[in-house]
Motif scaffolding. Structure first.
Motif, mmCIF file in Angstrom:
data_model
loop_
_atom_site.group_PDB
_atom_site.id
_atom_site.type_symbol
_atom_site.label_atom_id
_atom_site.label_comp_id
_atom_site.label_asym_id
_atom_site.label_seq_id
_atom_site.Cartn_x
_atom_site.Cartn_y
_atom_site.Cartn_z
ATOM 1 N N PRO A 119 0.687 -1.241 0.201
ATOM 2 C CA PRO A 119 -0.054 0.012 0.279
ATOM 3 C C PRO A 119 0.936 1.286 -0.165
ATOM 4 C CG PRO A 119 -0.087 -1.309 2.065
ATOM 5 C CD PRO A 119 0.726 -2.058 1.180
ATOM 6 N N GLU A 120 2.000 1.233 0.546
ATOM 7 C CA GLU A 120 2.931 2.248 0.760
ATOM 8 C C GLU A 120 3.386 2.839 -0.947
ATOM 9 O OE1 GLU A 120 5.563 -1.030 -0.141
ATOM 10 O OE2 GLU A 120 3.906 -0.863 1.289
ATOM 11 N N ALA A 121 3.159 1.725 -1.762
ATOM 12 C CA ALA A 121 3.900 1.938 -3.208
ATOM 13 C C ALA A 121 2.713 2.621 -3.966
ATOM 14 C CB ALA A 121 4.308 0.703 -3.844
ATOM 15 N N VAL A 122 1.451 2.554 -3.790
ATOM 16 C CA VAL A 122 0.283 2.752 -4.753
ATOM 17 C C VAL A 122 -0.647 3.798 -4.363
ATOM 18 C CG1 VAL A 122 -1.579 1.602 -5.999
ATOM 19 C CG2 VAL A 122 0.322 0.318 -5.244
ATOM 20 N N ALA A 123 -0.482 4.833 -5.074
ATOM 21 C CA ALA A 123 -1.077 6.169 -4.839
ATOM 22 C C ALA A 123 -2.532 6.164 -5.385
ATOM 23 C CB ALA A 123 -0.573 7.187 -5.591
ATOM 24 N N ARG A 124 -2.838 5.525 -6.481
ATOM 25 C CA ARG A 124 -4.406 5.095 -6.836
ATOM 26 C C ARG A 124 -4.348 4.000 -7.878
ATOM 27 N NH1 ARG A 124 -3.099 10.531 -7.079
ATOM 28 N NH2 ARG A 124 -4.422 12.185 -6.683
ATOM 29 N N ALA A 125 -5.199 3.126 -7.654
ATOM 30 C CA ALA A 125 -5.540 2.088 -8.744
ATOM 31 C C ALA A 125 -6.847 1.999 -9.449
ATOM 32 C CB ALA A 125 -5.634 0.816 -7.491
ATOM 33 N N ALA A 126 -6.752 1.815 -10.710
ATOM 34 C CA ALA A 126 -7.654 1.461 -11.685
ATOM 35 C C ALA A 126 -7.771 0.201 -11.871
ATOM 36 C CB ALA A 126 -7.281 2.453 -12.862
ATOM 37 N N LEU A 127 -8.715 -0.505 -11.845
ATOM 38 C CA LEU A 127 -9.288 -1.719 -12.071
ATOM 39 C C LEU A 127 -10.266 -1.979 -12.970
ATOM 40 C CD1 LEU A 127 -9.201 -2.460 -8.172
ATOM 41 C CD2 LEU A 127 -7.233 -3.009 -9.784
ATOM 42 N N LEU A 128 -9.795 -2.583 -14.112
ATOM 43 C CA LEU A 128 -10.518 -2.432 -15.654
ATOM 44 C C LEU A 128 -11.039 -4.195 -15.803
ATOM 45 C CD1 LEU A 128 -8.111 -0.478 -17.726
ATOM 46 C CD2 LEU A 128 -9.456 0.207 -15.682
ATOM 47 N N ASP A 129 -12.234 -4.039 -15.949
ATOM 48 C CA ASP A 129 -12.964 -5.361 -16.259
ATOM 49 C C ASP A 129 -12.821 -6.404 -15.284
ATOM 50 O OD1 ASP A 129 -14.506 -4.827 -18.659
ATOM 51 O OD2 ASP A 129 -12.751 -5.008 -20.063
ATOM 52 N N CYS A 130 -13.137 -6.282 -14.220
ATOM 53 C CA CYS A 130 -12.925 -7.200 -13.108
ATOM 54 C C CYS A 130 -13.484 -7.152 -11.760
ATOM 55 C CB CYS A 130 -11.394 -7.435 -12.924
ATOM 56 S SG CYS A 130 -10.620 -6.130 -11.806
ATOM 57 N N ILE A 131 -13.778 -8.185 -11.207
ATOM 58 C CA ILE A 131 -14.073 -8.105 -9.719
ATOM 59 C C ILE A 131 -12.911 -9.173 -9.428
ATOM 60 C CG2 ILE A 131 -16.396 -7.579 -9.924
ATOM 61 C CD1 ILE A 131 -16.855 -10.473 -9.377
ATOM 62 N N PRO A 132 -12.661 -8.993 -7.947
ATOM 63 C CA PRO A 132 -11.785 -9.993 -7.477
ATOM 64 C C PRO A 132 -11.961 -11.636 -7.746
ATOM 65 C CG PRO A 132 -12.104 -8.427 -5.800
ATOM 66 C CD PRO A 132 -13.323 -8.171 -6.542
ATOM 67 N N ILE A 133 -10.722 -12.281 -7.892
ATOM 68 C CA ILE A 133 -11.327 -13.840 -8.233
ATOM 69 C C ILE A 133 -11.832 -14.474 -7.316
ATOM 70 C CG2 ILE A 133 -9.811 -15.917 -8.486
ATOM 71 C CD1 ILE A 133 -7.584 -14.213 -9.491
ATOM 72 N N SER A 134 -11.726 -14.072 -5.893
ATOM 73 C CA SER A 134 -12.589 -14.953 -4.889
ATOM 74 C C SER A 134 -14.177 -14.587 -5.071
ATOM 75 C CB SER A 134 -12.218 -14.732 -3.565
ATOM 76 O OG SER A 134 -12.013 -13.090 -3.438
ATOM 77 N N GLU A 135 -14.394 -13.434 -5.673
ATOM 78 C CA GLU A 135 -15.898 -12.901 -5.719
ATOM 79 C C GLU A 135 -16.282 -13.787 -7.013
ATOM 80 O OE1 GLU A 135 -17.606 -11.071 -3.525
ATOM 81 O OE2 GLU A 135 -16.125 -9.812 -2.769
ATOM 82 N N HIS A 136 -15.459 -13.755 -8.061
ATOM 83 C CA HIS A 136 -16.263 -14.689 -9.068
ATOM 84 C C HIS A 136 -16.442 -16.052 -8.600
ATOM 85 C CE1 HIS A 136 -15.495 -12.155 -12.531
ATOM 86 N NE2 HIS A 136 -14.281 -12.175 -12.230
ATOM 87 N N LEU A 137 -15.488 -16.810 -7.900
ATOM 88 C CA LEU A 137 -15.719 -18.081 -7.555
ATOM 89 C C LEU A 137 -16.756 -18.303 -6.430
ATOM 90 C CD1 LEU A 137 -11.877 -19.073 -7.456
ATOM 91 C CD2 LEU A 137 -13.562 -19.446 -9.364
#
Length: 308
Positions: A119-137
């Protein structure tokens, strides 16, 4: 493609990552999906450079021209955690300790893991065409299993390698007109390499095993995205049809969630580059809600001028 960008291999622990980078200004890391390479960003990256960003486009571990270790029995060598470590090392080698991030398709799962683990490395995250893998499953239906059957086919031992390598052009389909000829040629060379095919399949095998476990452990421990999250999805793909509003799912994973659909098919970086670049630029240059002193503003969306 990528006029004015530098390109080459960057050595990290256990892997070498082919990386394109160019521009000057706040750093942005762009992560491709399956079965693409970093070339998928060839219409988006120059637009972001023109908006004043430094843009870094790597091939994920084992994809394209990147190489990693041999597959492990538990698939951990190709886990999103391992790939995320590669990319933190790549960014530090290039002088960026904090940066904005966008990932598409399989690259979005790497982006999620990178933001959760670092988390210290990422200022903002754009997540495209997805939900988390565990949510899919956790939401599997007959419709999902039919349309996304490749997740489960790719997880089988050895069989998908034999099928794909027997006729990679028959398995994967790419259009040089929509992709761009150079992007298409690079992609086609990659899918015809059995080492790349094996690594891409290991990505999916890790997804159903070690990656799912990591996500479930995070949920149980209450780990959430600390940075603002932009969720974008292709309106001509089926994410919204399967799950309704993806933002509802993502609010269980992050406090600051925003997003909308893009009028595109699945490969939005190739099919709707202007709309995607506009959305990313707006997100990367907007102050997060309740921004504190550690949040990166539009002038330095993550850039750390100190050496790695």
């Amino acid at each position: 493609m990528f006029e004015g960008f530098e390109a080459g291999l960057i050595q990290v622990e256990g892997a070498e990552i082919f990386t394109r980078h160019g521009g000057a200004g706040p750093p942005v890391l762009l992560l491709h999906g399956h079965p693409r390479t970093s070339a998928t960003w060839h219409r988006v990256a120059p637009r972001l450079v023109a908006q004043g960003f430094t843009v870094v486009c790597p091939d994920l571990r084992g994809y394209g021209r990147s190489r990693g270790p041999a597959p492990a029995a538990d698939h951990s060598a190709h886990s999103k955690r391992a790939v995320a470590r590669d990319l933190v090392a790549v960014m530090r080698t290039l002088g960026h300790r904090r940066f904005a991030l966008a990932g598409h398709d399989r690259g979005s799962y790497v982006a999620l893991r990178l933001a959760l683990d670092h988390p210290e490395a990422v200022a903002r995250a754009a997540l495209l065409d997805c939900i988390p893998i565990s949510e899919h499953l956790s939401r599997i239906t007959a419709t999902f299993a039919t349309r996304w059957y490749h997740w489960f086919f790719f997880a089988q031992p050895e069989i998908p390698e034999r099928v794909i390598n027997a006729d990679p052009d028959g398995w994967y389909h790419g259009d040089p007109l929509s992709m761009g000829q150079e992007n298409h040629d690079e992609w086609r060379a990659a899918i015809r390499n059995p080492e790349v095919v094996r690594a891409m399949l290991e990505d999916y095998r890790a997804g159903l095993t070690v990656d799912r476990r990591h996500e479930e452990e995070d949920r149980a421990a209450g780990v959430r995205l600390r940075c603002p999250a932009l969720i974008l999805w292709s309106l001509k793909d089926d994410l919204e049809e399967l799950y309704g509003d993806p933002l509802r799912i993502w609010r269980d994973w992050a406090d600051d969630v925003r997003g909308h659909g893009i009028d595109s098919g699945h490969h939005m970086a190739e099919e709707a580059p202007e709309a995607l670049a506009t959305a990313l630029t707006g997100f990367f240059t907007t102050e997060p809600e309740d921004a504190g002193p550690e949040d990166a503003g539009p002038e330095d969306a993550g850039r750390d001028p100190s050496p790695p």
